[in-house]
Write an enzyme that holds these catalytic residues in place. Structure first.
Site, short mmCIF file in Angstrom:
data_model
loop_
_atom_site.label_atom_id
_atom_site.label_comp_id
_atom_site.label_asym_id
_atom_site.label_seq_id
_atom_site.Cartn_x
_atom_site.Cartn_y
_atom_site.Cartn_z
N SER A 247 0.83 -1.20 0.00
CA SER A 247 0.00 0.00 0.00
C SER A 247 0.87 1.25 0.00
O SER A 247 2.07 1.18 0.22
CB SER A 247 -0.91 0.00 1.23
OG SER A 247 -0.18 0.47 2.34
N LYS A 248 0.20 2.37 -0.24
CA LYS A 248 0.91 3.64 -0.27
C LYS A 248 1.57 3.93 1.07
O LYS A 248 2.57 4.61 1.15
CB LYS A 248 -0.05 4.77 -0.63
CG LYS A 248 -0.66 4.57 -2.00
CD LYS A 248 -1.41 5.77 -2.50
CE LYS A 248 -1.82 5.50 -3.95
NZ LYS A 248 -2.40 6.63 -4.62
N ARG A 249 0.96 3.42 2.13
CA ARG A 249 1.50 3.69 3.47
C ARG A 249 2.67 2.80 3.84
O ARG A 249 3.40 3.09 4.77
CB ARG A 249 0.38 3.56 4.51
CG ARG A 249 -0.57 4.74 4.54
CD ARG A 249 -1.72 4.46 5.47
NE ARG A 249 -2.44 3.25 5.06
CZ ARG A 249 -3.36 3.23 4.11
NH1 ARG A 249 -3.67 4.33 3.48
NH2 ARG A 249 -3.96 2.11 3.76
N ASP A 250 2.84 1.68 3.12
CA ASP A 250 3.90 0.75 3.50
C ASP A 250 5.29 1.37 3.39
O ASP A 250 6.20 0.98 4.10
CB ASP A 250 3.84 -0.51 2.63
CG ASP A 250 2.69 -1.41 3.05
OD1 ASP A 250 2.28 -1.30 4.22
OD2 ASP A 250 2.20 -2.18 2.21
#
Ligand code: GLU
Length: 502
Positions: free
Chosen positions: A263-266
């Site tokens: 994900s973008k947050r990873d």
């Protein structure tokens, strides 16, 4: 049939590495078959529109050298290339579907639908707007022509829905995906998806299908998350009387742990970039983190596709020659930041040193080095095989330009002995008197001095390195000595003696 493929991102933020890979596969496929790679911006959802995202997408593709043949910046014969500029095309086409009875106007208000949903939920059921209940809801199929015109006259808001399935029609729809194989869909389970929203804007499904058809798209290569939409899209092509393109749904890129979608947050969670270019301070890019575009494209091409064999390093044109949709794997590829770094390191060793010189020039300036006679090309060549990221350049090269201000305590404790000052003073004299100061001659000179005086070479090399660098790192010590020059070397040796021999 001409091969035309498209990458169709929505400008809702920076492009994630998964999107980059989809674009890359489209590019490789097109180039392999002499086809055309199109970039279409899908910006019909104004609520999710983010300023700057479209420019970001185009800049990222340009940096990665996966340049579209046709795009908003470089229009071809199938424009416009931005959905917000294509509204009239959607209106004229949807009207045809409404006229032929394959789509219909639905006047049910959001509140009415919400209460239908909660009533169904209360019974442990799910409300689906479909063939089973559409006749009892408020739409142009259930209402008389007069009722419908009356609602239109009073400007009652409506959406346009697709008539996905009708009683008595064939239930089984056979789908084929190049990667997934055959999938059979029971169309009676589909809902009547909204094609045009209350604000008159088309939904993704409608705009996407109309555009792919009008833009002559032969193959739709896109992320697996769109697989559930494939049945609707194929039915829409049929409803319009158009041929469907070939579909290939690419598996996800997985988290480094292998569990779930990357994900973008990873990125911030695991401490590595997941975006090609820096978007803001929370989203650093691969470019700004020191990656080369060719390393990134090589690595991500292999995340979910394999050309077979042992070889791992492929240029973009090699990837192109070997690419096939059939060799894309069904399972997701795990993003491994360490592997990605390894690719970068491999590519950094191959780049022309002029690239490193340019980085050095900038670093020298930003780090306030006022004047230096040090040969940048020479430094670049000396540090090249020590780099993993371009951002390592200054860390590997700073001591060529700046004399050490302090010394690595552990190294000093271990290597700086009682007789070191005496030995290094002689070494300084030796360097001072040398006729030639290439690394080789200095090496020969110092080695024979050690030999003649029965001094182990280690007693010279490690302290000399501490004096020149401040710690035990860096390339060959004679190369360092020769590159910074006699005067700098002697002055660093003398400073170290003064500071370290008390
Ligand atoms: N706009 C969609 C997206 O953002 C495109 C999906 C497709 O390629 O059909 O991913």
């Amino acid at each position: 049939m001409a091969v035309r493929v498209r990458f169709a991102p929505s400008p809702t933020g920076p492009l994630h590495i998964g999107g980059v890979r989809t674009a890359l596969y489209n590019y490789l496929f097109a180039k392999k078959l002499g086809g055309t790679f199109v970039l279409r911006i899908e910006d019909t959802d104004q609520n999710r529109y983010v300023d700057g995202a479209e420019a970001y997408i185009q800049n990222a593709l340009a940096w990665l050298n996966i340049s579209p043949d046709e795009s908003p910046r470089n229009e071809g014969n199938y424009g416009p290339y931005r959905q917000s500029d294509r509204k009239s095309l959607y209106i004229s086409n949807i009207n045809k579907l409404v006229q032929s009875g394959k789509a219909y106007l639905a006047f049910d208000s959001p509140d009415e639908l919400a209460s239908l949903r909660s009533a169904a939920e209360a019974n442990g059921e799910t409300f689906i707007y479909n063939w089973q209940n559409r006749e009892s809801l408020k739409n142009s199929l259930s209402l008389s022509e007069e009722e419908t015109s009356a609602l239109l006259k009073t400007s009652t808001p409506y959406v346009i829905r697709f008539k996905a399935f009708s009683k008595g029609s064939k239930e089984l729809l056979k789908l084929n995906d190049v990667i997934r194989g055959n999938v059979d869909i029971n169309t009676s389970l589909l809902d009547d998806k909204i094609l045009v929203k209350q604000d008159g804007m088309p939904t993704y499904h409608l705009a996407n299908v109309i555009d792919d058809h009008l833009m002559g798209i032969s193959h739709v290569i896109r992320g697996e998350e769109w697989l559930p939409s494939m049945a609707l899209h194929v039915l829409l092509y049929k409803a319009f009387g158009w041929d469907s393109p070939v579909f290939a749904h690419v598996p996800l890129i997985l988290k480094p742990t292998g569990e779930g979608k990357l994900s973008k947050r990873d990125g911030s969670k695991f401490g590595f970039p997941v975006f090609p270019l820096t978007w803001d301070s929370n989203t650093p890019g691969f470019r700004e983190s020191g990656y080369l575009p060719q390393a990134l494209t090589n690595y991500i091409a292999l995340l979910g596709w394999s050309p077979g064999g042992e070889k791992e390093l492929f240029s973009l044109s090699e990837l192109t020659n070997m690419f096939s949709l059939e060799a894309i794997t069904k399972s997701g590829g795990r993003f491994d930041p360490e592997r990605c770094k390894w690719f970068n390191q491999q590519y950094l060793q191959q780049v022309d040193s002029s690239l490193l010189v340019a980085v050095l020039e900038k670093e020298v300036k930003t780090n306030g080095v006022e004047k230096s006679d040090v040969d940048l090309t020479r430094v670049a060549k000396l540090i090249q095989n020590r780099l993993t990221l371009l951002t390592d350049v200054w860390q590997e090269a700073n001591f060529f330009f700046i004399a050490p201000k302090d010394y690595d305590e552990k190294a000093v404790r271990k290597q700086w002995k009682d007789d070191t000052a005496k030995i290094l003073s002689s070494v300084a004299e030796l360097i001072d008197s040398a006729d030639e100061t290439t690394a080789d001659t200095l090496g020969v000179l110092i080695k024979s001095y050690a030999n003649d005086n029965g001094i182990g070479l280690g007693k010279i090399m490690a302290p000399l390195r501490i004096a020149l660098v401040g710690s035990l790192r860096g390339p060959d010590v004679f190369e360092i000595c020769s590159t910074i020059g006699v005067q700098n070397s002697i002055s660093r040796i003398n400073t170290a003696i003064k500071n370290l021999s008390v």
